[in-house]
Design a protein around this motif. Structure first.
Motif, PDB file in Angstrom:
ATOM      1  N   PRO A 339     -29.493 -35.033  32.218  1.00 38.42           N
ATOM      2  CA  PRO A 339     -30.774 -35.628  32.623  1.00 38.42           C
ATOM      3  C   PRO A 339     -31.205 -35.250  34.046  1.00 38.42           C
ATOM      4  O   PRO A 339     -32.389 -35.140  34.325  1.00 38.42           O
ATOM      5  N   ILE A 396     -29.917 -46.912  30.149  1.00 32.62           N
ATOM      6  CA  ILE A 396     -31.087 -46.310  29.489  1.00 32.62           C
ATOM      7  C   ILE A 396     -31.019 -44.776  29.529  1.00 32.62           C
ATOM      8  O   ILE A 396     -31.567 -44.093  28.674  1.00 32.62           O
ATOM      9  N   GLN A 397     -30.327 -44.252  30.524  1.00 34.05           N
ATOM     10  CA  GLN A 397     -30.241 -42.793  30.662  1.00 34.05           C
ATOM     11  C   GLN A 397     -29.191 -42.186  29.743  1.00 34.05           C
ATOM     12  O   GLN A 397     -29.038 -40.968  29.684  1.00 34.05           O
ATOM     13  N   THR A 399     -29.117 -42.909  26.492  1.00 30.33           N
ATOM     14  CA  THR A 399     -29.604 -42.864  25.109  1.00 30.33           C
ATOM     15  C   THR A 399     -29.925 -41.416  24.734  1.00 30.33           C
ATOM     16  O   THR A 399     -30.298 -40.605  25.580  1.00 30.33           O
ATOM     17  N   ASP A 401     -32.418 -40.273  23.123  1.00 29.51           N
ATOM     18  CA  ASP A 401     -33.818 -39.924  23.387  1.00 29.51           C
ATOM     19  C   ASP A 401     -34.000 -39.450  24.816  1.00 29.51           C
ATOM     20  O   ASP A 401     -34.667 -38.451  25.091  1.00 29.51           O
ATOM     21  N   TYR A 402     -33.408 -40.194  25.732  1.00 25.92           N
ATOM     22  CA  TYR A 402     -33.561 -39.864  27.149  1.00 25.92           C
ATOM     23  C   TYR A 402     -32.918 -38.510  27.454  1.00 25.92           C
ATOM     24  O   TYR A 402     -33.499 -37.653  28.116  1.00 25.92           O
ATOM     25  N   GLN A 405     -34.991 -35.581  25.973  1.00 25.53           N
ATOM     26  CA  GLN A 405     -36.241 -35.263  26.701  1.00 25.53           C
ATOM     27  C   GLN A 405     -35.968 -34.679  28.076  1.00 25.53           C
ATOM     28  O   GLN A 405     -36.542 -33.679  28.467  1.00 25.53           O
ATOM     29  N   THR A 406     -35.074 -35.332  28.807  1.00 26.08           N
ATOM     30  CA  THR A 406     -34.851 -34.886  30.186  1.00 26.08           C
ATOM     31  C   THR A 406     -34.076 -33.573  30.223  1.00 26.08           C
ATOM     32  O   THR A 406     -34.347 -32.712  31.059  1.00 26.08           O
ATOM     33  N   PRO A 427     -39.641 -39.184  29.857  1.00 23.22           N
ATOM     34  CA  PRO A 427     -40.031 -40.538  29.491  1.00 23.22           C
ATOM     35  C   PRO A 427     -40.361 -41.365  30.730  1.00 23.22           C
ATOM     36  O   PRO A 427     -39.702 -41.259  31.745  1.00 23.22           O
ATOM     37  N   LEU A 430     -39.875 -46.881  31.231  1.00 19.65           N
ATOM     38  CA  LEU A 430     -38.687 -47.370  30.524  1.00 19.65           C
ATOM     39  C   LEU A 430     -38.257 -48.724  31.078  1.00 19.65           C
ATOM     40  O   LEU A 430     -37.835 -49.602  30.343  1.00 19.65           O
ATOM     41  N   GLY A 451     -34.903 -44.801  35.730  1.00 18.69           N
ATOM     42  CA  GLY A 451     -35.691 -45.409  34.653  1.00 18.69           C
ATOM     43  C   GLY A 451     -36.697 -46.431  35.169  1.00 18.69           C
ATOM     44  O   GLY A 451     -37.631 -46.788  34.468  1.00 18.69           O
TER      45      GLY A 451
END
Ligand code: FAD
Length: 830
Positions: A339, A396-397, A399, A401-402, A405-406, A427, A430, A451
């Motif tokens: 990320p 949250i970082q 996940t 999804d995160y 994307q990152t 994202p 968040l 986030g």
């Protein structure tokens, strides 16, 4: 010694085995799913370009050590590093400017570098199209790592020293007894171990899952191609080939088009980052074949020619000699992205004996391996690893999804010119504080960290800029420092110093430490006596055994057995959790619970000379200087909302951090906002906050000081209680260090011309030589000068003139006495 199993015999795993053996550890097994002569991971096909310089001091020093080490690994007169130098060329004015910034990083971190003209580029690299190149940056110590060869030589030398290597042996599970790993399972049985280190490269996610640890890395394919024989290279590398090397030209980067180049004897190798991101799931690649070879390995996917087309056109433009060639061979090779682009190093909080060293480039491999070996053998790496810690990521970082994307964004931007405050578009949103909708109504400009959305300034304050007194009028900025900046910050700073402002402090980490063992835990880990009466606030340090700083925290004693910690990072949470757990294992009656309460609470900093006027109308308790002195706290009710009033201030003005439970947050904001109307209350953003903070000299852990510094060097001796009776981590070292004169110090500088901005990480020149570097910087609106904190040699005293290099220009600055604002702390104790 401990029994260690290392998973993966790539450049990282083999280096780690070597670093551990050289530190006297003897019981080491390296388990590799592929054949040892060519395991089939990213290392097996890495072209091995090593460009050392980056904005990160840690990463640059990892790279420098990798170069030194690979130069020293030799067999039959053949080394593992071909020091041809590195050349980065600019074909746009923006890149030419950016190379100056990069040159600054090299000077800051002690790497020899030179900005070169277009003519010099051409002289150094005759194949370049001289119509295109505007100039370059040359780093003579960069070059080519012969990574696959280094891996083989490391296997050979460590095998001789007793390291066992098991090829064709996939690890299928990680054994545990409770929280402690006990070994790894393989088709051939269990291999017992006290420590298991996953150096599994882009298979890291799968290995982590075996112990319930989320590894936030994304495997992505990246294109690499070789040309047919290049006429201009014919015969050029014959002597070099005799030395086991096959290149003599510098490694070359054309970042404006996402491209890099090296020679392979008479051919060119071309790497490309300009194509669409191609994410991969490692487990979908299947088992590593028994007969791994150059063309058949799990990390090598088929070449997608159409993705490479733009790269090929651009390459033929930059290097016209390629017009007489074709692509002979190409592949889409897989490696890891994270990320934030950093590697992943260290251990999770809830498992003992499990470590990772993943998402590591060849460039940083030996440096990362040494750092981990030092952590395992001594508990501490000499190079600061905070920005690489596995525990740096917020929940949250982690996940998928995160990470997806990152990771993909980092791939796309890898060669872009990135401003230090540049934000990702997605994202976003968040994590938002309960004040978010009010902040949006005020036109907040948000930046994201961990986030969290944090207001940087508020457009609602725009009109205040016009009414600023002349001595507060913002000065013009150069185009680079004017990015992600607004003159509104000046108005917000002015209001804080002269009236009152409210700042959203929610995103600052808050942990609760409670239970009968809480006092002894915090007493053991911090430099202060925290066994004070409830209601006390203490600023204190977390040290390691060498007396270096591993964190700075606020300890708020809420009750006999209940503390709240104000911390910097998720890594502090992991540290407290782990230490609490270990202490509890030894003494179960003294249990401790460590809980992250950041998201379930919220906090407003209300600061300024009129802060008491705002609060007095809505508070039920005595908040006078006697009623609630500086560095104390108490419960209160503000217009019916239960809060904790904490008398502390990052900005150096009278006021409180007002904390409440998240569900009351919006009402708290509205209540204070209403009460403040009469007194000129505004909302202030992080940009003004940072300026006010630096004027007071309040340091930021990770930027201003790290584990490479001790409190005396960092100007934080006041946070160490020399006479603390109880033992604490680092106490013996601190007693020793207190008798030494620091060889370097963190100093406050101001810019002489009162206007030239710096942004951080620039080199500082003293007596004409690069002598240190800037940590953080901001315009000091109150003192009307840019401020920079910088590490400088210990003997550079107050009043000394130095120069800061910013995009190649030298800016004169003066070493100042701290604090630059209100050194007597009169403003805080009204
Ligand atoms: P790997 O070399 O992948 O090693 C991990 C090993 O773990 C593998 O051998 C694998 O078989 C083994 N393993 C995994 N799971 C298991 C299991 N369950 N049991 C047993 N063994 C297991 N970096 C640079 O610095 N410079 C460059 O120029 C450069 N160019 C690149 C070009 C391309 C095309 C690619 C794809 C990458 C490039 N890189 C470059 C990145 C670099 O190659 C990698 O970051 C680096 O090689 C990773 O090394 P590693 O040891 O961590 O991983």
């Amino acid at each position: 010694t401990q029994r260690v199993v290392i998973i993966g015999a790539g450049i990282v795993g083999t280096n780690l085995a070597d670093e551990l053996v050289s530190r006297g550890w003897t019981d080491i097994t390296v388990v590799e799913q592929g054949p040892l002569h060519m395991p089939g991971g990213s290392t097996s096909h890495a072209p091995g370009l090593v460009f050392q310089t980056s904005p990160s001091k840690t990463m640059t020093h990892f790279a420098r050590y990798t170069v030194e080490k690979l130069l020293s690994i030799e067999k039959d007169g053949h080394r593992c590093f071909n020091q041809v130098g590195g050349l980065e060329v600019a074909t746009t004015p923006a890149r030419l400017e950016d190379l100056k910034r990069k040159h600054g990083y090299a000077s800051s971190w002690g790497i020899e570098a030179r900005l070169v003209s277009a003519e010099e580029c051409f002289k150094m690299y005759p194949h370049l199209n001289d119509d295109m190149v505007l100039g370059g940056l040359h780093i003579p110590t960069d070059g080519l790592a012969l990574a696959a060869r280094a891996t083989q030589l490391l296997i050979e030398r460590t095998s001789k020293a007793g390291v066992r290597y098991l090829g064709h042996t996939p690890v299928t599970g990680i054994e545990r007894d409770g929280r402690h790993v006990t070994g790894v399972s393989t088709p051939g049985g269990i291999i017992p171990a006290d420590i298991v280190v996953s150096c599994a490269g882009f298979w890291g996610v799968e290995l982590g899952a075996m112990v319930g640890v989320k590894i936030p890395l994304l495997p992505l394919a990246h294109q690499y191609a070789k040309t047919t024989a290049v006429p201009a290279l014919a015969g050029r590398n014959i002597n070099s080939l005799l030395n086991g090397m096959n290149a003599t030209l510098p490694i070359l980067r054309h970042q404006d088009k996402g491209l890099y180049y090296r020679e392979h004897g008479g051919q060119y190798g071309i790497g490309y980052y300009g194509h669409r991101p191609m994410p991969i799931v490692a487990s979908s690649l299947g088992l590593t074949p028994r007969d791994v070879n150059e063309k058949n390995m799990p990390s090598r996917l088929d070449f997608t020619t159409e993705d490479f087309d733009p790269a090929w056109k651009e390459s033929q433009k930059l290097l016209p000699t390629l017009q007489d060639t074709e692509i002979a061979d190409g592949f889409n090779g897989i490696f890891s992205f994270t990320p934030d682009g950093g590697p992943i190093l260290g251990q999770p909080a809830h498992i003992d004996g499990f470590y990772v060293a993943e998402a590591v480039w060849v460039t940083h491999s030996a440096g990362v391996a040494r750092a981990l070996a030092q952590i395992l053998t001594t508990g501490r790496s000499e190079i600061d690893v905070s920005e690489c810690e596995l525990s740096r990521f917020e929940e949250i970082q982690l996940t998928q999804d995160y990470v997806n994307q990152t990771g993909q964004q980092n791939f796309t931007e890898i060669y872009d010119i990135i401003h230090p405050l540049q934000q990702r578009v997605s994202p976003r949103n968040l994590r938002v504080s309960p004040f978010h909708s009010r902040q949006q109504e005020l036109g907040a400009f948000f930046l994201e960290t961990g986030g969290w959305e944090r207001p940087w300034w508020y457009e609602a304050n725009k009109d205040l800029v016009k009414s600023l007194p002349p001595s507060w009028q913002p000065v013009d900025r150069d185009p680079w420092s004017a990015q992600v900046h607004s003159p509104i910050s000046a108005a917000e700073a002015w209001k804080t110093r002269n009236a009152v402002a409210m700042f959203d402090m929610t995103a600052f980490h808050r942990f609760e430490v409670c239970g009968p063992g809480a006092v002894s835990l915090l007493q053991r880990l911090t430099t202060s006596n925290i066994s004070t009466k409830p209601g006390t606030v203490t600023y204190t340090l977390l040290l390691n055994d060498e007396g270096s700083i591993r964190g700075d925290i606020f300890v708020l004693r809420l009750d006999d057995d209940v503390f709240q910690i104000g911390a910097n990072t998720a890594t502090d949470l992991a540290y407290l959790t782990r230490e609490g757990r270990v202490q509890q294992q030894e003494n179960p009656g003294q249990w401790i619970q460590v809980r992250d309460i950041t998201g379930s609470t919220c906090c407003i900093g209300l600061w300024g000379p009129r802060a008491r006027d705002v609060i007095s109308g809505i508070s039920t308790v005595d908040l006078s200087n006697q009623g609630l002195p500086y560095f104390t706290l108490k419960k209160a009710v503000l217009s019916g909302i239960p809060v904790t009033m904490i008398r502390k201030s990052y900005v150096g003005e009278l006021g409180w951090e007002i904390q409440t439970s998240a569900e009351y947050g919006q009402r708290l904001w509205d209540t204070i906002w209403q009460a403040g109307k009469l007194h000129g209350l505004i909302a202030g953003g992080r940009s003004a906050f940072n300026s006010l903070r630096l004027e007071k000299g309040y340091r930021t852990y990770g930027a201003d000081m790290t584990t490479e510094h001790n409190p005396f060097e960092a100007g934080l001796a006041y946070a160490v209680e020399a006479n603390k009776k109880d033992d604490f981590v680092g106490k013996a070292a601190i007693q020793r260090l207190s008798n030494q004169v620091p060889s370097r110090r963190l100093r406050a500088l101001t810019v002489d011309d009162g206007r030239s901005m710096i942004l951080g990480k620039e080199p500082v020149f003293y007596n004409g030589k690069a002598a240190g570097y800037v940590t953080t910087a901001a315009f000091g609106y109150t003192i009307r000068k840019p401020i920079a904190y910088a590490w400088l040699p210990g003997g550079v005293d107050e009043g000394t003139k130095v120069e800061i290099e910013y995009f190649g220009k030298r800016i004169r600055a003066t070493v100042e006495t701290e604090s630059l604002y209100d050194p007597e702390m009169n403003r805080l104790s009204q």
